[in-house]
Design a protein around this motif. Structure first.
Motif, mmCIF file in Angstrom:
data_model
loop_
_atom_site.group_PDB
_atom_site.id
_atom_site.type_symbol
_atom_site.label_atom_id
_atom_site.label_comp_id
_atom_site.label_asym_id
_atom_site.label_seq_id
_atom_site.Cartn_x
_atom_site.Cartn_y
_atom_site.Cartn_z
ATOM 1 N N PRO A 4 -15.532 24.128 52.085
ATOM 2 C CA PRO A 4 -16.617 23.153 52.250
ATOM 3 C C PRO A 4 -17.233 22.672 50.948
ATOM 4 O O PRO A 4 -17.845 21.597 50.920
ATOM 5 N N GLU A 40 -18.428 29.386 53.707
ATOM 6 C CA GLU A 40 -19.685 29.628 54.411
ATOM 7 C C GLU A 40 -19.876 31.118 54.655
ATOM 8 O O GLU A 40 -18.961 31.810 55.100
ATOM 9 N N ALA A 73 -24.739 28.132 55.511
ATOM 10 C CA ALA A 73 -24.569 26.838 56.172
ATOM 11 C C ALA A 73 -25.677 25.879 55.756
ATOM 12 O O ALA A 73 -25.434 24.691 55.525
ATOM 13 N N ALA A 74 -26.901 26.391 55.646
ATOM 14 C CA ALA A 74 -28.022 25.537 55.249
ATOM 15 C C ALA A 74 -27.854 25.022 53.826
ATOM 16 O O ALA A 74 -28.186 23.865 53.531
ATOM 17 N N GLN A 75 -27.341 25.858 52.921
ATOM 18 C CA GLN A 75 -27.131 25.413 51.543
ATOM 19 C C GLN A 75 -26.025 24.368 51.458
ATOM 20 O O GLN A 75 -26.135 23.394 50.700
ATOM 21 N N ILE A 76 -24.972 24.559 52.221
ATOM 22 C CA ILE A 76 -23.897 23.571 52.242
ATOM 23 C C ILE A 76 -24.412 22.246 52.797
ATOM 24 O O ILE A 76 -24.142 21.171 52.250
ATOM 25 N N GLU A 77 -25.198 22.320 53.868
ATOM 26 C CA GLU A 77 -25.750 21.112 54.473
ATOM 27 C C GLU A 77 -26.724 20.410 53.531
ATOM 28 O O GLU A 77 -26.834 19.182 53.540
ATOM 29 N N THR A 133 -24.381 18.359 51.400
ATOM 30 C CA THR A 133 -23.683 17.281 52.112
ATOM 31 C C THR A 133 -24.647 16.225 52.638
ATOM 32 O O THR A 133 -24.227 15.130 53.000
ATOM 33 N N ALA A 134 -25.940 16.536 52.679
ATOM 34 C CA ALA A 134 -26.924 15.506 52.997
ATOM 35 C C ALA A 134 -26.949 14.428 51.923
ATOM 36 O O ALA A 134 -27.334 13.286 52.183
ATOM 37 N N SER A 145 -21.127 13.986 51.123
ATOM 38 C CA SER A 145 -20.346 14.732 52.101
ATOM 39 C C SER A 145 -18.846 14.515 51.966
ATOM 40 O O SER A 145 -18.072 15.152 52.658
#
Length: 253
Positions: free
Chosen positions: A132, A155, A222-226, A229-230, A233
């Motif tokens: 990711p 993740e 997951a929150a850090q990846i999101e 990607t915000a 992405s």
């Protein structure tokens, strides 16, 4: 360390494209490039004569990585230091510019660590698997050579080293200073790595880049990846053929 060459390196290697800007011109009057449409990776080599290597080069990055039996003839020694960083959203990626952050030594040449930046999903793949997130640590030598170290994120548990960087992401075109950036916090405990000769993964796709990609991923939640990607992405270039190059492996120091 802040020569005109290093300034150019930092600007070039940090660049990954803005999606949907294919038909526009940038502020220099050059055709914009992105990751889909007419400005997508398959067209980069045609957007400018400076980008010829993007279309015709035979030592392009990224590549698909896999288990190998060839032992690397040389591996880098990493001498990274913690210090202050400057976090920038440059319209292409989140980049952390560094000063006096240490160096990489490879083949009797020293390279200064000048910046690191992120790609989502990963640019390199492993047996076809895309992670990711991938971070690239860009090093430049005084005589114009480049060496990049890549690290995958999978993740899992949150990575504390990301928190201060994500918290400092500024508005596009601005930058925020961050204390105590520790590049070494992004290295896995297992220092085994792939080695190969490659290129920049963004236009002008210049070849002659010494690539080292760590085999063991580190984790991000997951929150850090999101959170990344915000912003971006799909700022990754698809993999390229290995051609006549050798993919080898060894342990970094």
């Amino acid at each position: 360390m802040r020569t005109s060459f290093l300034t150019a390196v930092m600007a070039t290697t940090a660049s990954v494209a803005l999606s949907g800007a294919a038909s526009a011109l940038d502020h220099h009057g050059h055709a914009s490039w992105g990751y889909d449409g007419e400005g997508g990776p398959e067209h980069w080599g045609m957007l400018s004569a400076d980008n010829a290597s993007c279309g015709s080069g035979h030592e392009q990055s990224p590549i698909d990585l896999h288990a190998v039996s060839d032992v690397a003839g040389s591996v880098p020694a990493l001498h990274w230091d913690a210090g202050e960083g400057s976090v920038t959203d440059n319209g292409h990626t989140i980049k952390v510019g560094l000063e006096d952050a240490g160096s990489l030594h490879l083949d009797d040449r020293d390279y200064d660590l000048v910046q690191f930046h992120f790609h989502a999903g990963s640019e390199h793949t492993v047996d076809g698997q895309q992670y990711p997130l991938e971070v690239h640590f860009v090093h430049a030598s005084d005589d114009g050579h480049l060496a990049v170290v890549g690290v995958f994120f999978e993740e899992g548990a949150a990575n504390p080293a990301l928190d201060a960087i994500w918290a400092a992401i500024p508005h596009e075109g601005e930058h925020h200073e961050v204390d105590d950036v520790d590049p070494g916090a992004f290295l896995p405990d297992d220092r085994s790595a792939w080695r190969y000769a490659g290129s920049l993964t963004t236009p002008p796709c210049s070849e002659g880049v010494a690539w080292t990609v760590m085999q063991t991923p580190i984790t991000a939640s997951a929150a850090q990846i999101e959170a990344f990607t915000a912003h971006y992405s799909n700022n990754f270039r698809p993999v390229h053929a290995l051609h006549a190059r050798t993919l080898s492996a060894g342990d970094t120091h």
